[in-house]
Design a protein around this motif. Structure first.
Motif, PDB file in Angstrom:
ATOM      1  N   LEU B 148       0.833  -1.202   0.000  1.00 26.81           N
ATOM      2  CA  LEU B 148       0.000   0.000   0.000  1.00 26.81           C
ATOM      3  C   LEU B 148       0.866   1.250   0.000  1.00 26.81           C
ATOM      4  CD1 LEU B 148      -2.826   1.295   0.403  1.00 26.81           C
ATOM      5  CD2 LEU B 148      -2.363   1.197   2.832  1.00 26.81           C
ATOM      6  N   PHE B 241      -9.681   4.837   0.149  1.00 27.95           N
ATOM      7  CA  PHE B 241     -10.030   5.419   1.432  1.00 27.95           C
ATOM      8  C   PHE B 241      -9.107   6.586   1.766  1.00 27.95           C
ATOM      9  CE2 PHE B 241      -9.194   5.586   6.017  1.00 27.95           C
ATOM     10  CZ  PHE B 241     -10.453   5.931   6.465  1.00 27.95           C
ATOM     11  N   LEU B 256     -16.214   5.372   1.785  1.00 32.41           N
ATOM     12  CA  LEU B 256     -15.798   5.539   3.176  1.00 32.41           C
ATOM     13  C   LEU B 256     -14.995   6.823   3.355  1.00 32.41           C
ATOM     14  CD1 LEU B 256     -14.660   2.043   4.480  1.00 32.41           C
ATOM     15  CD2 LEU B 256     -16.563   3.436   5.262  1.00 32.41           C
ATOM     16  N   TRP B 260     -15.788   9.947   5.853  1.00 35.16           N
ATOM     17  CA  TRP B 260     -14.783  10.335   6.822  1.00 35.16           C
ATOM     18  C   TRP B 260     -14.370  11.799   6.638  1.00 35.16           C
ATOM     19  CZ3 TRP B 260      -9.000   9.387   6.024  1.00 35.16           C
ATOM     20  CH2 TRP B 260      -8.286   9.622   7.218  1.00 35.16           C
ATOM     21  N   MET B 265     -19.003  10.862   9.836  1.00 36.70           N
ATOM     22  CA  MET B 265     -18.946   9.537  10.467  1.00 36.70           C
ATOM     23  C   MET B 265     -19.697   9.469  11.784  1.00 36.70           C
ATOM     24  SD  MET B 265     -14.967   9.560  11.546  1.00 36.70           S
ATOM     25  CE  MET B 265     -15.048   8.537  12.974  1.00 36.70           C
ATOM     26  N   SER B 280     -15.872  -5.768   3.827  1.00 32.88           N
ATOM     27  CA  SER B 280     -15.541  -6.856   4.738  1.00 32.88           C
ATOM     28  C   SER B 280     -16.164  -8.171   4.292  1.00 32.88           C
ATOM     29  CB  SER B 280     -16.011  -6.517   6.151  1.00 32.88           C
ATOM     30  OG  SER B 280     -15.459  -5.301   6.561  1.00 32.88           O
ATOM     31  N   THR B 283     -14.508  -9.606   0.997  1.00 34.18           N
ATOM     32  CA  THR B 283     -13.235 -10.290   1.245  1.00 34.18           C
ATOM     33  C   THR B 283     -13.490 -11.588   2.007  1.00 34.18           C
ATOM     34  OG1 THR B 283     -12.932  -8.887   3.171  1.00 34.18           O
ATOM     35  CG2 THR B 283     -11.755  -8.263   1.211  1.00 34.18           C
TER      36      THR B 283
ATOM     37  N   THR C 143     -11.185 -10.608   8.340  1.00 36.72           N
ATOM     38  CA  THR C 143     -11.439 -10.021   7.029  1.00 36.72           C
ATOM     39  C   THR C 143     -12.094  -8.645   7.137  1.00 36.72           C
ATOM     40  OG1 THR C 143     -13.493 -11.258   6.913  1.00 36.72           O
ATOM     41  CG2 THR C 143     -11.616 -12.196   5.774  1.00 36.72           C
ATOM     42  N   LEU C 144     -12.250  -8.144   8.357  1.00 41.99           N
ATOM     43  CA  LEU C 144     -12.825  -6.798   8.506  1.00 41.99           C
ATOM     44  C   LEU C 144     -11.922  -5.778   7.827  1.00 41.99           C
ATOM     45  CD1 LEU C 144     -14.037  -6.741  12.203  1.00 41.99           C
ATOM     46  CD2 LEU C 144     -15.437  -6.652  10.149  1.00 41.99           C
ATOM     47  N   PHE C 145     -12.534  -4.782   7.224  1.00 40.17           N
ATOM     48  CA  PHE C 145     -11.756  -3.729   6.580  1.00 40.17           C
ATOM     49  C   PHE C 145     -11.264  -2.777   7.667  1.00 40.17           C
ATOM     50  CE2 PHE C 145     -11.647   0.230   3.858  1.00 40.17           C
ATOM     51  CZ  PHE C 145     -10.480  -0.139   3.218  1.00 40.17           C
ATOM     52  N   PRO C 147      -9.697   0.274   8.143  1.00 42.92           N
ATOM     53  CA  PRO C 147     -10.090   1.668   8.368  1.00 42.92           C
ATOM     54  C   PRO C 147     -11.548   1.797   8.799  1.00 42.92           C
ATOM     55  CG  PRO C 147      -8.983   1.429   6.268  1.00 42.92           C
ATOM     56  CD  PRO C 147      -9.207   0.053   6.780  1.00 42.92           C
ATOM     57  N   TRP C 148     -12.364   0.908   8.267  1.00 36.08           N
ATOM     58  CA  TRP C 148     -13.785   0.960   8.603  1.00 36.08           C
ATOM     59  C   TRP C 148     -14.005   0.627  10.072  1.00 36.08           C
ATOM     60  CZ3 TRP C 148     -17.470  -3.349   9.099  1.00 36.08           C
ATOM     61  CH2 TRP C 148     -18.794  -2.911   9.163  1.00 36.08           C
ATOM     62  N   LEU C 151     -12.924   3.461  12.161  1.00 30.85           N
ATOM     63  CA  LEU C 151     -13.944   4.522  12.237  1.00 30.85           C
ATOM     64  C   LEU C 151     -15.071   4.104  13.174  1.00 30.85           C
ATOM     65  CD1 LEU C 151     -14.274   5.632   8.487  1.00 30.85           C
ATOM     66  CD2 LEU C 151     -13.184   6.860  10.357  1.00 30.85           C
ATOM     67  N   LEU C 152     -15.503   2.860  13.031  1.00 30.40           N
ATOM     68  CA  LEU C 152     -16.604   2.388  13.873  1.00 30.40           C
ATOM     69  C   LEU C 152     -16.219   2.436  15.349  1.00 30.40           C
ATOM     70  CD1 LEU C 152     -18.278  -0.719  12.219  1.00 30.40           C
ATOM     71  CD2 LEU C 152     -19.095   1.623  12.372  1.00 30.40           C
ATOM     72  N   ILE C 154     -14.007   4.317  16.791  1.00 32.14           N
ATOM     73  CA  ILE C 154     -13.973   5.713  17.261  1.00 32.14           C
ATOM     74  C   ILE C 154     -15.397   6.185  17.513  1.00 32.14           C
ATOM     75  CG2 ILE C 154     -13.441   8.092  16.637  1.00 32.14           C
ATOM     76  CD1 ILE C 154     -11.112   7.123  15.055  1.00 32.14           C
ATOM     77  N   ASN C 264       1.052  -1.780   6.508  1.00 28.21           N
ATOM     78  CA  ASN C 264      -0.055  -1.133   5.789  1.00 28.21           C
ATOM     79  C   ASN C 264      -1.164  -0.778   6.758  1.00 28.21           C
ATOM     80  OD1 ASN C 264       1.142  -1.426   3.316  1.00 28.21           O
ATOM     81  ND2 ASN C 264       0.009  -3.268   2.751  1.00 28.21           N
ATOM     82  N   ALA C 267      -0.278   1.986   9.184  1.00 27.23           N
ATOM     83  CA  ALA C 267      -0.339   3.330   8.600  1.00 27.23           C
ATOM     84  C   ALA C 267      -1.784   3.812   8.522  1.00 27.23           C
ATOM     85  CB  ALA C 267       0.298   3.325   7.217  1.00 27.23           C
ATOM     86  N   LEU C 268      -2.686   2.902   8.123  1.00 22.83           N
ATOM     87  CA  LEU C 268      -4.109   3.272   8.039  1.00 22.83           C
ATOM     88  C   LEU C 268      -4.651   3.629   9.421  1.00 22.83           C
ATOM     89  CD1 LEU C 268      -5.316   0.528   5.561  1.00 22.83           C
ATOM     90  CD2 LEU C 268      -5.408   2.983   5.176  1.00 22.83           C
ATOM     91  N   THR C 271      -3.468   6.920  10.593  1.00 27.41           N
ATOM     92  CA  THR C 271      -4.147   8.018   9.910  1.00 27.41           C
ATOM     93  C   THR C 271      -5.525   8.260  10.507  1.00 27.41           C
ATOM     94  OG1 THR C 271      -3.017   7.268   7.947  1.00 27.41           O
ATOM     95  CG2 THR C 271      -4.722   8.902   7.635  1.00 27.41           C
ATOM     96  N   VAL C 272      -6.296   7.178  10.678  1.00 23.30           N
ATOM     97  CA  VAL C 272      -7.655   7.353  11.169  1.00 23.30           C
ATOM     98  C   VAL C 272      -7.654   7.892  12.594  1.00 23.30           C
ATOM     99  CG1 VAL C 272      -9.824   6.190  11.659  1.00 23.30           C
ATOM    100  CG2 VAL C 272      -8.523   5.571   9.645  1.00 23.30           C
TER     101      VAL C 272
END
Lengths: 327, 312, 325
Positions: B148, B241, B256, B260, B265, B280, B283, C143-145, C147-148, C151-152, C154, C264, C267-268, C271-272
């Protein structure tokens, strides 16, 4: 009481639950064993011999269970024991010599520590120092240099691993030792050394031994009695000399002729070919499991349940058509 | 002679067909695999349906369609089933388009990476020695690269990346694992007698590779493709994102980002939840399918419980 | 001893890889469209500044001289000046690096340990309802994303419930107080750390747990497990002392392999959560086209990954005597 056997196995039947239904791994196995004596269990892979060894240790896999029968060591019925009681007996009463080639030693622990662990489990009051001395004595006993105590299993040769496994089995001075394929995967010279060791301990320490092997030669070197198994059943039992000199069951004959030199007059060719294909353990109908492959079989063999025939006070065979030596 | 090879061929075909049927049956029996396939079918339908909303009314266009009456983030209503974003675009139609983009990115990028990985794996194992060492060292190096971040760095040097550049870049960082697996498979294939036989019979290297090795490693490569799909989708979503996605497409990651960056949010859960759930679960479904396929392809995992002891 | 030789060998390898990465960055920088001078020059610079920069980087000299200067500048810690901050890049990096290392190492270690521990337990009760629940739950989690879910968490834990601060690493109002003790500072950082840590762990633990579980199920079939049982050890001893140490080895390998992936994610997360780490700085620099900062941040992130890899290798060798001896 010197006459009372150390081990008494009565009508032992062991069944595995599998996806394809129950599979009988051992059926109606009976034998006794005195201190200082040795019995050999012979048969091809899948005949149930390891299952018996595991049942004696109380270590059947989760899907296996004893359907009927009793296993009595001295006065205790193993099958009636609770788990902690059985654990306390393991290794102290009965120990096992595993086939070292099969990773019987844990690769991440030092060999000495693995033996010390067994001692400390059963003698919790031993100091670390005393345990260490015991381990060193055991290493002397099996002829492994003391400076190898703190080595890891992968640093040992095959023969050394096997000797370490023997040292481990002796560590809590058991009354009964079950040796499961103790020399398979070792070269002939080492094999001989290991067998001599086992024999010596059996005599010196008055230990009862069960040797499980597919190799009738190995068994004959160490044992007083031989039990031949086929498809989960005992088919012949007798003194070593008796079984060797006058095998009665056609399967034993075939097994022996594949082992002995080729000067026998017996036409064993067909039988040898048959033995090489390992049979799958399957539900046995009452009739003889060997009937299909046996050259002496007739219609009776396919339908009738064979009964034990006593050839002498010590020699018995489970066959309708006893083959005699002079055939 | 002719007929003999014909029957041989026929037998081999029917054998393969039987294997396929067996594989399908095993796969079908696998609960995780079934759930994965069902989820994927749902996402496939979403991708197909994504073509409909813009035809119903231009305001449902995911990028340019703006509701003339709503110019703020609005919760679900009969007009907008999942609500609108802060400038009045329909969230549902964005979500449907996002499925299409995710499939496109995931499958094409995974395909490229398994082509690269398979070729490098076979070449490394087939020619061995120096080349093998070099290629595998290179693979190790690429493997420790945080993909990334490298792609981000490239985007600062080379400017805005298009969706296809992103696809290719993701593929370029995702082949090493495939190459390793294919290499070890090829190595074990090389030991088999039929490769030697082919060589003795005078088959060229290319023929041996394409006729004899490739068909045998292909199932494993396909299995790895499902895992590569999941990671490609995740990397693309993460890029979008962070605001480095292709501005001409809508992706879930981008949705997203909008939630944000516009500070919605905390106020608009109806906007925050759907894209994240979709990423999610998509994947997850590819991953589940991969696990099920793994069980079908790898006899080691399929082994009947305690078979070893039952036989002893 | 063999371990030392292995560490030495791996360190050399890592140096070589790092050197290749440096070279790759140099090549990329020159492949990029546009004049290198204009890329390194900020609008606010005076012509004298620009001249000095051109001199320093050798941008008017042949390419290989530039390359040598580039390497020399790197080893002297001279990464130029950040356009955005107007300060030397190395200062910014040295401020950010500790925050990243704190978050990254605690998250990786915690996730691996939790995964190993839970995986060990549920594998032992294979087939039960607990096993099924935990397996499916960790499959979902892994498999959760990221950044999402950040956010959740937070939104929920910081905004709705208010257990944790919304973002950042410290509370500036507290830190300006005179004579603030070490423990007060540490508690404040920990308070900020928990939520990003939790988020990273939710995602990573699931994956490690699944690996540990299947590795454990393989290990249980080994013969030394039967030996351990035969010795009369309790089930707990067999599990913890004989099965787990062997089963954990593949987990450690996978920690090593997934380090790049974790970076990776790190870093995400940074950022969040506005965690002042180097990953966030890289993303920030990329958004602002702050080339010197972006390049240097990337180099240091690569260095962190490589060193972490080395540490994982050493740990593996330490736990597996077959490698060590």
């Amino acid at each position: 009481m010197p006459n009372m056997p150390l081990l008494d196995v009565q009508n032992l039947t062991i069944v595995y639950r599998t996806n394809a239904g129950p599979v009988i791994a051992a059926e109606d196995v009976c034998f006794t064993l005195e201190r200082g004596r040795a019995v050999g269990i012979v048969g091809e892979s899948g005949c149930g011999k390891t299952t018996i060894g595991m049942a004696l240790m109380g270590l059947l896999p989760e899907n296996g269970f004893v359907q009927q029968g009793r296993i009595i060591i001295e006065d205790t019925d193993l099958l009636s024991l609770t788990k902690p009681a059985l654990r306390a007996l393991r290794w102290k009463k009965m120990a096992m010599i595993f086939q070292a080639a099969m990773n019987a030693l844990n690769p991440v622990h030092r060999v000495g520590d693995q033996i010390a662990e067994a001692i400390q489990t059963h003698y919790p009051d031993y100091s670390a120092d005393k345990t260490r001395k015991e381990v060193a004595a055991l290493f002397d006993l099996v002829d492994i240099p003391r400076n190898r105590i703190d080595d890891y299993p992968h640093q040992y040769s095959g023969g050394m691993k096997q000797r370490a496994v023997i040292a481990m089995a002796l560590s809590c001075k058991p009354d009964l030792i079950i040796a499961d394929e103790p020399t398979t995967a070792l070269d002939v010279i080492v094999q001989d050394q290991i067998l001599k060791k086992i024999k010596a301990f059996q005599d010196d320490m008055n230990i009862a031994t069960i040797v499980i092997s597919h190799d009738i030669g190995v068994v004959s070197e160490v044992c007083d009695n031989i039990m031949v198994m086929y498809k989960g059943r005992m088919i012949e039992y007798g003194k070593c000399e008796e079984v060797f000199m006058s095998p009665a069951h056609p399967y034993t004959v075939a097994l022996l002729s594949s082992h002995l030199s080729l000067d026998s007059t017996y036409d064993f060719q067909a039988d040898i070919e048959n033995i090489t294909e390992a049979p799958a353990a399957s539900v046995l109908p009452g009739a003889c499991g060997y009937a299909e492959k046996c050259r002496h079989a007739d219609v009776q063999c396919f339908v009738q349940t064979p009964a034990w025939r006593h050839l002498s006070s010590t020699h018995r065979v489970l066959c309708l058509k006893v083959v005699t030596n002079d055939q | 002679m002719q007929s003999k090879t014909e029957t041989g061929k026929h037998e081999r075909h029917s054998y393969r067909a039987k294997l396929l049927i067996d594989a399908w049956r095993l796969f079908h029996d696998n609960l995780i695999g079934r759930i994965g396939v069902c989820l994927l079918i749902v996402f496939g339908l979403m991708a197909l349906l994504s073509y409909i909303p813009p035809h119903v009314d231009p305001m449902y266009h995911p990028m340019t369609g703006v509701d003339p009456e709503i110019s703020y983030a609005s919760p679900p209503s009969t007009r907008h089933w999942l609500g609108t974003d802060n400038i009045g675009r329909d969230i549902l139609s964005q979500l449907l388009t996002g499925a299409r983009v995710a499939f496109l990115v995931g499958i094409s990028s995974a395909f490229i990476s398994i082509v690269i990985g398979t070729l490098i794996g076979i070449v490394a194992a087939y020619w061995g020695k120096m080349l093998d060492g070099l290629l595998m060292r290179f693979a190790d190096m690429v493997m420790v690269m945080p993909s990334l971040l490298v792609i981000l760095l490239l985007s600062v040097l080379f400017g805005q990346l298009s969706i296809w550049t992103i696809v290719i870049l993701i593929a370029l960082f995702r082949w090493p694992a495939v190459a390793r697996v294919i290499r070890s498979q090829t190595l074990s294939l090389k030991q088999r007698p039929f490769i030697d036989m082919a060589r003795v019979a005078g088959a060229s290297h290319l023929r041996i590779i394409f006729r004899h090795i490739l068909p045998n490693v292909l199932p494993m490569a396909l299995l790895y493709m499902t895992f590569r799909i999941t990671s490609a989708i995740i990397v693309e979503a993460a890029l979008s994102f962070l605001g480095f996605g292709d501005p001409n497409t809508v992706s879930w990651g981008m949705m997203l980002q909008w939630v944000w960056k516009t500070g919605h949010m905390f106020q608009a859960p109806y906007w925050l939840l759907p894209p994240g759930l979709c990423i999610s679960f998509m994947t997850l479904s590819f991953y589940m399918m991969g696990r099920a396929m793994e069980e079908v392809l790898d006899p080691r995992l399929r082994r009947v419980r305690n078979a070893k002891h039952a036989a002893a | 001893m063999n371990l030392k030789r292995m560490i030495f060998k791996r360190s050399i390898e890592i140096l070589v890889v790092f050197f290749i990465i440096l070279t790759g960055l140099f090549v990329l920088f020159h492949l990029a469209p546009g004049d290198p001078v204009s890329m390194m020059v900020d609008l606010t610079m005076t012509p004298e500044d620009v001249d000095r920069l051109v001199q320093q980087l050798g941008l008017d000299r042949p390419l290989w001289t530039q390359y040598l200067l580039y390497l020399k500048n790197f080893f002297r810690g001279n990464f130029g000046t950040s356009f955005h901050y107007g300060r030397p890049v190395i200062e910014i990096i040295s401020e950010r690096l500790p925050a990243t290392i704190l978050l990254f190492t605690t998250a990786t270690i915690l996730a691996a340990m939790a995964g190993v521990w839970c995986g060990k337990l549920i594998a032992w009760h294979k087939g039960g309802p607990l096993d099924a629940t935990v397996t499916i739950f960790s499959l979902l989690c892994s498999t959760l994303f990221l950044p999402w879910i950040a956010l959740l968490s937070i939104w929920f834990f910081a905004f709705r419930v208010g257990w944790f601060p919304l973002s950042g690493m410290i509370t500036p109002e507290i830190w300006v107080l005179p004579n603030l003790g070490f423990w007060a500072k540490a508690t404040d950082i920990l308070h900020h750390l928990l939520l990003p840590l939790l988020t990273l762990c939710i995602v990573n633990t699931g994956a490690y747990l699944l690996i540990m579980r299947s590795s454990m199920l393989e290990t249980i079939k080994e013969d030394y497990i039967i030996t351990a049982r035969a010795k009369g050890l309790t089930e707990k001893q067999v599990r913890n002392h004989h099965a787990a140490p062997n089963a954990a080895l593949p987990v450690i390998t996978s920690v090593g392999l997934s380090l790049a992936f974790s970076v990776n994610g790190g870093a995400l997360t940074e950022t969040v959560f506005s965690w002042p780490g180097i990953g966030r700085e890289l993303i920030f620099a990329v958004s602002n086209s702050d080339y010197p900062l972006a390049m240097a941040s990337f180099m240091f992130i690569a260095l962190v990954v490589l060193v972490a890899n080395l540490i994982v290798d050493i740990l593996y060798a330490y736990l597996d005597p077959r490698i060590r001896y």
